[in-house]
Design a protein around this motif. Structure first.
Motif, mmCIF file in Angstrom:
data_model
loop_
_atom_site.group_PDB
_atom_site.id
_atom_site.type_symbol
_atom_site.label_atom_id
_atom_site.label_comp_id
_atom_site.label_asym_id
_atom_site.label_seq_id
_atom_site.Cartn_x
_atom_site.Cartn_y
_atom_site.Cartn_z
ATOM 1 N N ILE A 33 0.835 -1.212 0.000
ATOM 2 C CA ILE A 33 0.000 0.000 0.000
ATOM 3 C C ILE A 33 0.864 1.254 0.000
ATOM 4 O O ILE A 33 0.605 2.207 -0.738
ATOM 5 N N GLN B 249 0.971 4.147 -2.952
ATOM 6 C CA GLN B 249 0.585 5.517 -2.643
ATOM 7 C C GLN B 249 1.734 6.487 -2.867
ATOM 8 O O GLN B 249 1.530 7.614 -3.327
ATOM 9 N N VAL C 257 -6.795 3.831 -2.011
ATOM 10 C CA VAL C 257 -6.262 3.088 -0.867
ATOM 11 C C VAL C 257 -7.305 2.132 -0.299
ATOM 12 O O VAL C 257 -7.003 0.978 0.039
#
Length: 753
Positions: free
Chosen positions: A190, A194, A203
């Motif tokens: 993640i 990002q 997300v």
């Protein structure tokens, strides 16, 4: 409004570095922690904090406020590692500032270079610093980045109360509860997405997709992301845009697993803006230091766990009853230390198999082993060569023995050893636990000199957090030394004067840890301790990479009983001697007569090498009457030399006047690195090392103190002297080896010049 609040917090942090402490004493040492916690609550403000810190750094450089630079830079880098996304323009400004630091003296140029290298990779492959930190700290399996780290907290149960030890055990265990390898792999995926895609990353959808996946699929995508980030970070001509495109392809593939259940096609889901990804607590283990060789055992188990080398039946056996025959190579002429090989034959020459017909039989006969006398030793599994050889088969290891090659066959290239493991040793306590560390480190270096195992595989880092209880314990009362808290934390005081950021963040824990440990159990107490203590330790070991090297001193002690062997020991902070009370009535009566004539104390002969500006050796000797002396290895001022002993001798001066004979005590001070002290009247005295009553020697008649030599230097010099008997100076490899043993303790800045 948010920007002004963050700026106010940063300015308060800088005022504390100037000595203007907050009005509330409970806020001391918590300003940095509360600042980072505020950003964790709203990660989208990370860019605001980074921009403010860059401005403050540039202002500190222009105004010549150098003591602000390192604290601001560490705060900035920690924020940048945890931030969900930082623009390339902002990273470029930080990178340019780090390059400016290269013109400044150490440690500014050292820290600037280290951070400039990291930022260059981060600009090319956003999220790389976060990814590497999580992989190494959590020991996640990753071929592109196979490094592992672990924090070992050591506390002496005789120096800290049971309540403090129990509280620390509870906190370190609670910090590891919610950190599964699967969750950490999801964090890496993640954060990398990002950091590269910014607000274009959904997300929520990514989290949901990873949550519904089986663990094998999560591991697959984790390997894909790690490989992409590492590849971009290590490429010389890598491009940030090309890296983002590569990760976007992986991102769409992950989201495609939810396409059937989602109302939106992948990539068109509603975006929720930047969200923070937790930085998991590092792997921490807490140890009560009860055995002398416990440090070495834990390090060996870290590199090669017993579960990987022993069968379950083997683990249940008593360590002391484990027997194995260890045949050690006797070749001392070899320049490179070799690992011993486990022998499987009987050791008797007639039991060797008959040599087959071979054209090279002459060569075989010539290279035949010559049998020598040996002994069978009882060793624990940790010390057995079967265990150590099993540990040599991991990544980056080389074969334990070098096979003989026949003429005409080219040699195989040797595999290079890599230090894939980093052990971060955190010591909790006062100067007495550092004295034990010096002993253990010296023992470890001697063991590694005899049989190298840890050195080529392990990167060893030491950290120190002073902890002093409010009430002195029974051991401290029994000590014949000053038990004041400042006296027991001389090393911490020196580090705090040398590094203001260490003083602000670490020395404040001296009283805070005992206070938090003794707080009554409540939800608010657990909220503070579980977050604060663990977070501060993690911040210290992550950002404190600049060592301050302390000289370890060796002392050889001779006793009044000629049959008793001299004792050899080491100390780090202090050596103290006192006149020993007489035991027999005859000695007591003679002592009283001597005291009436010459005054209290004993007659000593002191021979020492005087420290002069020209650094030339100047031997001096003197005789005096003294009641005791103190050798301090830690200077009172951070500008003084660390490789120097400050010796304070309490000298007794006899004064004759009209009213009779009187005596006065005079402090005789000298600086030296080598000193010999002998009692001329054969009266014994006591010696106490590192303020620890457990390390006291009685019936001492003389002693010799000098800088402790590095064991590997001594071995190499002995080998060199065999081939050059007439050489007095160091030649060959010895010339470039450290001569004396130094104990490095990490801080945030090292010693600022």
């Amino acid at each position: 409004e948010v920007e002004s609040d963050i700026l106010r917090r940063v300015r308060t942090l800088l005022r504390e570095l100037d000595g203007h402490h907050p009005a509330c004493q409970c806020d001391r040492g918590m300003l940095r922690w509360t600042l980072h916690k505020k950003i964790d609550q709203n990660p989208s403000n990370s860019s605001i904090l980074v921009r403010i810190l860059v401005k403050e750094l540039e202002r500190a450089e222009r105004g010549d406020f150098r003591h602000y630079i390192i604290p601001l830079l560490h705060t900035l880098m920690y924020t940048l590692i945890k931030a969900p996304c930082i623009s390339d323009e902002l990273c470029s400004r930080v990178y340019d500032f780090c390059k400016k630091l290269l013109t400044l003296p150490k440690p500014f140029c050292t820290i600037g270079l280290d951070y400039a290298v990291r930022l260059k990779m981060e600009r090319t492959a956003p999220g790389m610093l976060y990814q590497r930190m999580v992989i190494s700290e959590q020991s996640l399996k990753s071929d592109p980045y196979p490094y592992q780290e672990k924090i070992f907290i050591f506390a002496d149960p005789d120096l800290l109360s049971e309540a403090i030890c129990n509280a620390l055990v509870t906190d370190t265990e609670a910090a590891q509860v919610s950190q599964s390898p699967r969750a950490c792999m999801c964090y890496v995926i993640i954060h990398a997405m990002q950091a590269a895609l910014g607000e274009g990353c959904d997300v929520g959808g990514l989290k949901g997709s990873l949550q519904d996946m089986p663990t094998s699929d999560v591991e697959h995508w984790f390997r894909q992301v790690v490989a992409a980030v590492e590849c971009a970070g290590n490429e010389a001509s890598a491009d940030r845009g090309r890296h983002a495109a590569r990760l976007e392809k992986i991102y769409r593939s992950i989201l495609s697993s939810l396409q059937a259940a989602s109302l939106f096609p992948p990539g068109d889901a509603p975006l929720g803006g930047l969200q923070g990804t937790p930085l998991p607590n590092p792997s921490i283990s807490f140890h009560l230091w009860t055995e002398d060789d416990q440090l070495w055992k834990e390090l060996v188990l870290f590199i090669r766990p017993l579960s990987q080398s022993c069968e379950p039946d083997c683990l249940s056996q008593d360590l002391d009853n484990f027997e194995i025959q260890d045949i050690i190579s006797d070749c001392e002429c070899c320049e490179q230390t070799r690992f011993s090989v486990l022998s499987t034959d009987s050791g008797i020459e007639r039991d060797l198999p008959a040599a087959a017909e071979d054209p090279c039989s002459a060569e075989t006969e010539q290279s035949r082993l010559q049998r020598k006398g040996g002994i069978k030793k009882k060793l624990s599994p940790l010390e057995s060569m079967a265990f150590l050889q099993a540990g040599c088969n991991g990544p980056g290891a080389k074969p334990p023995a070098k096979p003989q090659r026949r003429p005409g066959i080219p040699p195989e290239p040797a595999a290079l050893l890599q230090r894939l493991h980093t052990a971060r040793i955190v010591l909790l306590g006062d100067d007495r636990i550092l004295g034990r560390l010096a002993q253990a480190y010296h023992s470890l270096r001697k063991r590694e000199t005899r049989r190298v195992f840890l050195t080529p595989r392990l990167n060893l880092q030491f950290y120190y957090i002073p902890v002093v209880t409010g009430q002195p314990d029974t051991l401290a009362v029994a000590d014949h030394v000053a038990t004041g808290q400042e006296e027991l934390c001389e090393v911490a005081g020196y580090l705090g004067r040398a590094d203001p950021w260490y003083e602000s963040n670490i020395n404040t824990l001296c009283h805070m840890i005992p206070k938090l440990a003794t707080m009554p159990s409540s939800p608010s107490k657990h909220l503070v301790t579980d977050l604060f203590i663990t977070d501060v330790i993690a911040y210290y070991v992550r950002m404190g990479i600049q060592p301050v090297c302390f000289q370890v001193y060796a002392v050889k002690i001779f006793f009044n009983d000629p049959a008793q062997e001299p004792a050899e020991d080491v100390f780090l902070t202090e050596l103290r001697t006192q006149v020993q009370e007489s035991i027999s009535h005859r000695e007591l009566s003679m002592t009283k007569k001597k005291t009436a004539l010459d005054g209290p104390g004993i007659d000593l002969t002191v021979t020492y090498r005087k420290v002069v500006v020209s650094d030339r050796a100047k031997e001096l000797a003197m005789s005096l009457r003294s009641t005791g002396l103190v050798m301090k290895a830690i200077p009172a001022d951070e500008g003084e030399d660390l490789v120097c002993l400050n010796v304070n001798i309490t000298e007794i001066i006899r004064i004759n006047n009209l009213s009779g004979r009187s005596f006065s005590a005079v402090a005789n001070r000298l600086k030296t690195s080598n000193i010999k002290i002998r009692s001329t009247e054969q009266r014994p005295f006591t010696v106490c090392l590192d303020k620890d009553s457990r390390r006291a020697y009685r019936n001492v008649i003389s002693m010799e103190v000098s800088p402790c030599p590095e064991p590997s230097y001594c071995l190499q010099k002995t080998r060199t002297m065999k081939f050059s008997l007439h050489e007095t100076e160091d030649v060959g490899l010895v010339k470039y080896m450290p001569k004396s043993l130094l104990l490095p303790i990490n801080t945030f800045a090292g010693a600022i010049q």
